[in-house]
Design a protein around this motif. Structure first.
Motif, PDB file in Angstrom:
ATOM      1  N   ASP A 167     105.676  34.548  66.639  1.00  0.00           N
ATOM      2  CA  ASP A 167     105.231  34.604  65.238  1.00  0.00           C
ATOM      3  C   ASP A 167     104.747  33.238  64.739  1.00  0.00           C
ATOM      4  N   ASN A 168     104.241  32.445  65.643  1.00  0.00           N
ATOM      5  CA  ASN A 168     103.707  31.132  65.276  1.00  0.00           C
ATOM      6  C   ASN A 168     102.453  30.890  66.104  1.00  0.00           C
ATOM      7  N   GLU A 169     101.370  31.561  65.651  1.00  0.00           N
ATOM      8  CA  GLU A 169     100.125  31.513  66.397  1.00  0.00           C
ATOM      9  C   GLU A 169      98.991  31.097  65.462  1.00  0.00           C
ATOM     10  N   LEU A 170      98.077  30.341  66.010  1.00  0.00           N
ATOM     11  CA  LEU A 170      96.877  29.995  65.274  1.00  0.00           C
ATOM     12  C   LEU A 170      95.777  31.008  65.615  1.00  0.00           C
ATOM     13  N   ASN A 171      94.746  31.039  64.804  1.00  0.00           N
ATOM     14  CA  ASN A 171      93.703  32.047  64.945  1.00  0.00           C
ATOM     15  C   ASN A 171      92.339  31.383  65.141  1.00  0.00           C
ATOM     16  N   GLY A 172      91.296  32.207  65.197  1.00  0.00           N
ATOM     17  CA  GLY A 172      89.955  31.633  65.179  1.00  0.00           C
ATOM     18  C   GLY A 172      89.683  30.982  63.836  1.00  0.00           C
ATOM     19  N   PHE A 173      89.762  31.790  62.777  1.00  0.00           N
ATOM     20  CA  PHE A 173      89.670  31.314  61.394  1.00  0.00           C
ATOM     21  C   PHE A 173      90.920  31.775  60.656  1.00  0.00           C
ATOM     22  N   SER A 174      91.584  30.859  59.961  1.00  0.00           N
ATOM     23  CA  SER A 174      92.731  31.195  59.103  1.00  0.00           C
ATOM     24  C   SER A 174      92.391  30.784  57.678  1.00  0.00           C
ATOM     25  N   PHE A 175      92.364  31.768  56.769  1.00  0.00           N
ATOM     26  CA  PHE A 175      92.070  31.513  55.362  1.00  0.00           C
ATOM     27  C   PHE A 175      93.371  31.664  54.571  1.00  0.00           C
ATOM     28  N   ASN A 176      93.965  30.528  54.222  1.00  0.00           N
ATOM     29  CA  ASN A 176      95.295  30.485  53.604  1.00  0.00           C
ATOM     30  C   ASN A 176      95.181  30.204  52.112  1.00  0.00           C
ATOM     31  N   GLY A 177      95.411  31.219  51.282  1.00  0.00           N
ATOM     32  CA  GLY A 177      95.327  31.014  49.839  1.00  0.00           C
ATOM     33  C   GLY A 177      93.975  30.470  49.408  1.00  0.00           C
ATOM     34  N   VAL A 178      92.913  30.933  50.039  1.00  0.00           N
ATOM     35  CA  VAL A 178      91.573  30.393  49.770  1.00  0.00           C
ATOM     36  C   VAL A 178      90.948  31.134  48.589  1.00  0.00           C
ATOM     37  N   GLY A 179      90.336  30.396  47.681  1.00  0.00           N
ATOM     38  CA  GLY A 179      89.805  30.951  46.451  1.00  0.00           C
ATOM     39  C   GLY A 179      88.382  31.469  46.575  1.00  0.00           C
ATOM     40  N   SER A 180      87.978  32.231  45.565  1.00  0.00           N
ATOM     41  CA  SER A 180      86.675  32.893  45.568  1.00  0.00           C
ATOM     42  C   SER A 180      85.511  31.922  45.406  1.00  0.00           C
ATOM     43  N   GLY A 181      85.768  30.677  45.015  1.00  0.00           N
ATOM     44  CA  GLY A 181      84.701  29.689  44.917  1.00  0.00           C
ATOM     45  C   GLY A 181      84.227  29.188  46.265  1.00  0.00           C
ATOM     46  N   THR A 182      84.963  29.487  47.314  1.00  0.00           N
ATOM     47  CA  THR A 182      84.605  29.085  48.677  1.00  0.00           C
ATOM     48  C   THR A 182      83.582  30.060  49.242  1.00  0.00           C
ATOM     49  N   THR A 183      82.542  29.541  49.881  1.00  0.00           N
ATOM     50  CA  THR A 183      81.504  30.372  50.475  1.00  0.00           C
ATOM     51  C   THR A 183      81.760  30.523  51.969  1.00  0.00           C
ATOM     52  N   VAL A 184      81.927  31.769  52.426  1.00  0.00           N
ATOM     53  CA  VAL A 184      82.121  32.047  53.848  1.00  0.00           C
ATOM     54  C   VAL A 184      81.178  33.184  54.236  1.00  0.00           C
ATOM     55  N   GLU A 185      80.255  32.897  55.149  1.00  0.00           N
ATOM     56  CA  GLU A 185      79.294  33.915  55.579  1.00  0.00           C
ATOM     57  C   GLU A 185      78.756  33.559  56.959  1.00  0.00           C
ATOM     58  N   TYR A 186      78.410  34.578  57.714  1.00  0.00           N
ATOM     59  CA  TYR A 186      77.864  34.393  59.057  1.00  0.00           C
ATOM     60  C   TYR A 186      78.821  33.558  59.927  1.00  0.00           C
ATOM     61  N   ILE A 187      80.006  34.102  60.164  1.00  0.00           N
ATOM     62  CA  ILE A 187      80.983  33.426  61.020  1.00  0.00           C
ATOM     63  C   ILE A 187      81.318  34.347  62.196  1.00  0.00           C
ATOM     64  N   GLN A 188      81.682  33.726  63.309  1.00  0.00           N
ATOM     65  CA  GLN A 188      82.081  34.485  64.492  1.00  0.00           C
ATOM     66  C   GLN A 188      83.297  33.829  65.126  1.00  0.00           C
ATOM     67  N   ALA A 189      84.296  34.655  65.442  1.00  0.00           N
ATOM     68  CA  ALA A 189      85.458  34.239  66.231  1.00  0.00           C
ATOM     69  C   ALA A 189      85.330  34.892  67.603  1.00  0.00           C
ATOM     70  N   TYR A 190      85.264  34.079  68.653  1.00  0.00           N
ATOM     71  CA  TYR A 190      84.935  34.559  69.993  1.00  0.00           C
ATOM     72  C   TYR A 190      86.039  34.207  70.988  1.00  0.00           C
ATOM     73  N   LYS A 191      86.612  35.225  71.608  1.00  0.00           N
ATOM     74  CA  LYS A 191      87.583  35.087  72.690  1.00  0.00           C
ATOM     75  C   LYS A 191      88.762  34.185  72.315  1.00  0.00           C
ATOM     76  N   GLY A 192      89.451  34.554  71.239  1.00  0.00           N
ATOM     77  CA  GLY A 192      90.670  33.864  70.856  1.00  0.00           C
ATOM     78  C   GLY A 192      91.901  34.579  71.392  1.00  0.00           C
ATOM     79  N   ALA A 193      92.994  33.843  71.531  1.00  0.00           N
ATOM     80  CA  ALA A 193      94.226  34.412  72.070  1.00  0.00           C
ATOM     81  C   ALA A 193      95.023  35.177  71.023  1.00  0.00           C
ATOM     82  N   ASP A 194      94.733  34.969  69.736  1.00  0.00           N
ATOM     83  CA  ASP A 194      95.449  35.705  68.688  1.00  0.00           C
ATOM     84  C   ASP A 194      94.406  36.436  67.832  1.00  0.00           C
ATOM     85  N   ASP A 195      94.571  36.427  66.511  1.00  0.00           N
ATOM     86  CA  ASP A 195      93.620  37.132  65.651  1.00  0.00           C
ATOM     87  C   ASP A 195      92.295  36.373  65.576  1.00  0.00           C
TER      88      ASP A 195
END
Length: 224
Positions: A126-154
């Motif tokens: 229960d202590n794994e990192l991911n491709g992208f982790s968005f922790n308490g991130v607000g709506s003012g942040t722009t996230v688009e066109y992202i890809q997580a490829y062949k990660g060991a967790d999420d």
């Protein structure tokens, strides 16, 4: 700091963008990660990342290996001031930063045309990192066109907050392709999942809070 395309950049260990500072990455950059230590890139609360690739020149994060494999490094973590349901604040997995608060419109920068490869480092149960982790991130942040490829967790995981994510691809990740918990209530549109033959759990794992499912704010995203 701006990462210029004339140089080769290596992340080694936990690399943090501190409060009040901005990391800018130009299109077409390849950023390497040191696989010999626990390497990740973390945007702290109040810090900012401006990483804007393009369709023909994306920004790529990949381990410095001739033959990379799942879980070679820890991926990208963004910590914001938006609300979560585990208390006012919490600490990210792997000591990647404090997140949470009361600013649902918080802005941690721009991630656009980014590919994260071979991330999702497993640190323990229960202590794994991911491709992208968005922790308490607000709506003012722009996230688009992202890809997580062949990660060991999420591939892409949300811990509370209400960031919106458009055009997201999760490819051959060995746990969940998309995962949310702790009160995420943002929007997701144009998501694509491709699971591989050698791993993969759920296309979407959708939770509120595994310890107490009644906690608020309740996970309530809009997926289109």
């Amino acid at each position: 700091l701006t990462l210029e395309s004339s140089d080769i950049w290596l992340l080694s260990g936990g690399v943090f963008i501190e409060e009040g500072n901005t990391l800018s990455i130009l299109e077409g950059q390849t950023i390497y990660a040191d696989p010999d230590v626990t390497t990740f890139l973390s945007v702290k609360q109040g810090g900012s990342i401006i990483a804007q690739g393009s369709q023909t020149n994306p920004i790529v994060f990949t381990p410095l290996l001739d033959t990379p494999t799942y879980g070679s490094w820890g991926g990208i973590i963004v910590n914001g001031y938006a609300t979560i349901n585990t208390g006012l604040t919490a600490e990210g997995e792997g000591g990647t930063g404090i997140y949470g608060g009361i600013k649902d419109a918080d802005n941690s920068g721009i991630l656009s045309y980014i590919r994260v490869e071979y991330a999702g480092k497993i640190l323990g149960t229960d202590n794994e990192l991911n491709g992208f982790s968005f922790n308490g991130v607000g709506s003012g942040t722009t996230v688009e066109y992202i890809q997580a490829y062949k990660g060991a967790d999420d591939g892409i995981e949300f811990f509370g907050g209400n960031v919106n994510v458009k055009y997201a691809v999760s490819t051959h990740n060995q746990d969940d392709s998309f995962d949310w918990t702790h009160g995420w209530k943002g929007k997701g549109q144009y998501w694509y999942v491709q699971q591989g033959p050698d791993g993969g759990d759920r296309g979407i794992e959708a939770d509120n809070n595994g310890d107490d499912n009644t906690l608020t704010p309740y996970s309530n995203p809009t997926i289109s």
